[in-house]
Design a protein around this motif. Sequence first.
Motif, PDB file in Angstrom:
ATOM      1  N   ASP A  50      -8.595   7.798  17.831  1.00 46.63           N
ATOM      2  CA  ASP A  50      -7.175   7.536  17.609  1.00 46.63           C
ATOM      3  C   ASP A  50      -6.271   8.146  18.676  1.00 46.63           C
ATOM      4  OD1 ASP A  50      -7.974   6.222  15.378  1.00 46.63           O
ATOM      5  OD2 ASP A  50      -7.223   7.689  13.939  1.00 46.63           O
ATOM      6  N   LYS A  51      -6.626   9.298  19.206  1.00 50.26           N
ATOM      7  CA  LYS A  51      -5.751   9.974  20.167  1.00 50.26           C
ATOM      8  C   LYS A  51      -5.533   9.123  21.418  1.00 50.26           C
ATOM      9  CE  LYS A  51      -6.785  14.693  18.684  1.00 50.26           C
ATOM     10  NZ  LYS A  51      -7.317  16.028  19.074  1.00 50.26           N
ATOM     11  N   ALA A  52      -6.530   8.380  21.805  1.00 50.16           N
ATOM     12  CA  ALA A  52      -6.397   7.516  22.983  1.00 50.16           C
ATOM     13  C   ALA A  52      -5.400   6.393  22.718  1.00 50.16           C
ATOM     14  CB  ALA A  52      -7.759   6.948  23.374  1.00 50.16           C
ATOM     15  N   CYS A  53      -5.310   5.945  21.471  1.00 51.36           N
ATOM     16  CA  CYS A  53      -4.356   4.893  21.118  1.00 51.36           C
ATOM     17  C   CYS A  53      -2.927   5.430  21.110  1.00 51.36           C
ATOM     18  CB  CYS A  53      -4.679   4.318  19.735  1.00 51.36           C
ATOM     19  SG  CYS A  53      -6.372   3.697  19.560  1.00 51.36           S
ATOM     20  N   ALA A  54      -2.786   6.679  20.673  1.00 47.30           N
ATOM     21  CA  ALA A  54      -1.454   7.273  20.531  1.00 47.30           C
ATOM     22  C   ALA A  54      -0.739   7.416  21.865  1.00 47.30           C
ATOM     23  CB  ALA A  54      -1.576   8.631  19.850  1.00 47.30           C
ATOM     24  N   ASP A  55      -1.458   7.480  22.946  1.00 43.45           N
ATOM     25  CA  ASP A  55      -0.825   7.644  24.259  1.00 43.45           C
ATOM     26  C   ASP A  55       0.139   6.502  24.565  1.00 43.45           C
ATOM     27  OD1 ASP A  55      -2.196   9.980  24.640  1.00 43.45           O
ATOM     28  OD2 ASP A  55      -3.825   9.061  25.803  1.00 43.45           O
ATOM     29  N   CYS A  56      -0.201   5.286  24.136  1.00 48.51           N
ATOM     30  CA  CYS A  56       0.652   4.125  24.428  1.00 48.51           C
ATOM     31  C   CYS A  56       1.430   3.646  23.203  1.00 48.51           C
ATOM     32  CB  CYS A  56      -0.196   2.967  24.965  1.00 48.51           C
ATOM     33  SG  CYS A  56      -0.970   3.294  26.557  1.00 48.51           S
ATOM     34  N   HIS A  57       0.858   3.825  22.033  1.00 49.48           N
ATOM     35  CA  HIS A  57       1.456   3.261  20.812  1.00 49.48           C
ATOM     36  C   HIS A  57       2.109   4.360  19.967  1.00 49.48           C
ATOM     37  CE1 HIS A  57      -0.456  -0.605  21.662  1.00 49.48           C
ATOM     38  NE2 HIS A  57      -1.575   0.058  21.924  1.00 49.48           N
ATOM     39  N   GLN A  58       2.982   5.134  20.580  1.00 52.47           N
ATOM     40  CA  GLN A  58       3.607   6.244  19.865  1.00 52.47           C
ATOM     41  C   GLN A  58       4.514   5.764  18.738  1.00 52.47           C
ATOM     42  OE1 GLN A  58       5.534   8.780  22.713  1.00 52.47           O
ATOM     43  NE2 GLN A  58       3.654   9.212  23.847  1.00 52.47           N
ATOM     44  N   THR A  61       1.993   5.192  15.839  1.00 51.20           N
ATOM     45  CA  THR A  61       1.311   6.393  15.344  1.00 51.20           C
ATOM     46  C   THR A  61       2.288   7.400  14.740  1.00 51.20           C
ATOM     47  OG1 THR A  61       1.414   7.341  17.576  1.00 51.20           O
ATOM     48  CG2 THR A  61      -0.595   6.139  16.968  1.00 51.20           C
ATOM     49  N   ARG A  62       3.571   7.291  15.093  1.00 47.94           N
ATOM     50  CA  ARG A  62       4.575   8.205  14.534  1.00 47.94           C
ATOM     51  C   ARG A  62       4.793   7.950  13.053  1.00 47.94           C
ATOM     52  NH1 ARG A  62       9.853   7.241  13.929  1.00 47.94           N
ATOM     53  NH2 ARG A  62       9.706   5.422  15.290  1.00 47.94           N
ATOM     54  N   ILE A  96      -8.071  -0.188  26.869  1.00 44.25           N
ATOM     55  CA  ILE A  96      -7.414   0.866  27.641  1.00 44.25           C
ATOM     56  C   ILE A  96      -7.648   0.675  29.134  1.00 44.25           C
ATOM     57  CG2 ILE A  96      -7.440   3.355  28.106  1.00 44.25           C
ATOM     58  CD1 ILE A  96      -8.051   3.768  25.134  1.00 44.25           C
TER      59      ILE A  96
END
Length: 265
Positions: A50-58, A61-62, A96
């Motif tokens: 999930d952390k890799a997704c959060a880099d772009c999709h904040q 994920t917020r 990614i």
Amino acid sequence: MRLSIVWQRGWLTVLALFAGAAGLLLNSCSTEERTAVVPLQIEGATFVGDKACADCHQNITRVFPASPHARLHSDTARMPGQSGCESCHGPGSKHIAMAGRGGLEKFIINPGTEPQACLQCHSEVQAEFHFPQHHPVLEGKMNCVQCHDPHGMDIMKPAGGLAMARLNESCAQCHRAQTKPVVFEHPAMREGCTICHNPHGSVNGKMLTEPDSNLCFRCHAQVQKSGQIYIGARNHTSNLAFGSCWTAGCHVAVHGSNIQPFLLY
């Protein structure tokens, strides 16, 4: 002596049968525990977390932790892709890798266009889509996210969680004639379309939850007086003989009327 041996053999047989049954039961239980939904796959891609997704999709994920789907997250999942973003979107490594180079949609699963990503968990909904009357999701004419917010970003959603994003508003996108403002509103509309309709599918026409006047009787109580059926202050005995409240030619404006308070037309 011979009787004693026969008795012992009989008990041994019974114990063997019990042991066999217990073995089957334990094997069945252990098999059930190991049953799991197979993670989605994308050829050549691996799971990244999930952390890799959060880099772009904040933005997603917020708010996602407030979504019912977030409850499915598990740090002890037995294999990658069983929880988190990739349980619905598939392994994200190739997605990614393509960032900034176009073609991202080719390397990620979008439940908005591929309902199987949702139906792998919501099997009961998939069954409803096979009813005679249903929304054409399996036919590819609709998708799940037209009515549902999988990430929980809509703060106006009702208590049902990922149900209709806003009460009636999702239905109104297509069913404008039934949801438009009227002078005489059917109070049931305040409860939402799903009070009368099953949005995924039904064996009844118009995807109704009940095929006849019993649908109306859930709110409009019928009272027996001298062998006659009264609804409100009016005798409906003869009317009900012609069919349901809306097919008998009476309350045909079931969603609301601009000219008649009893929704007759």
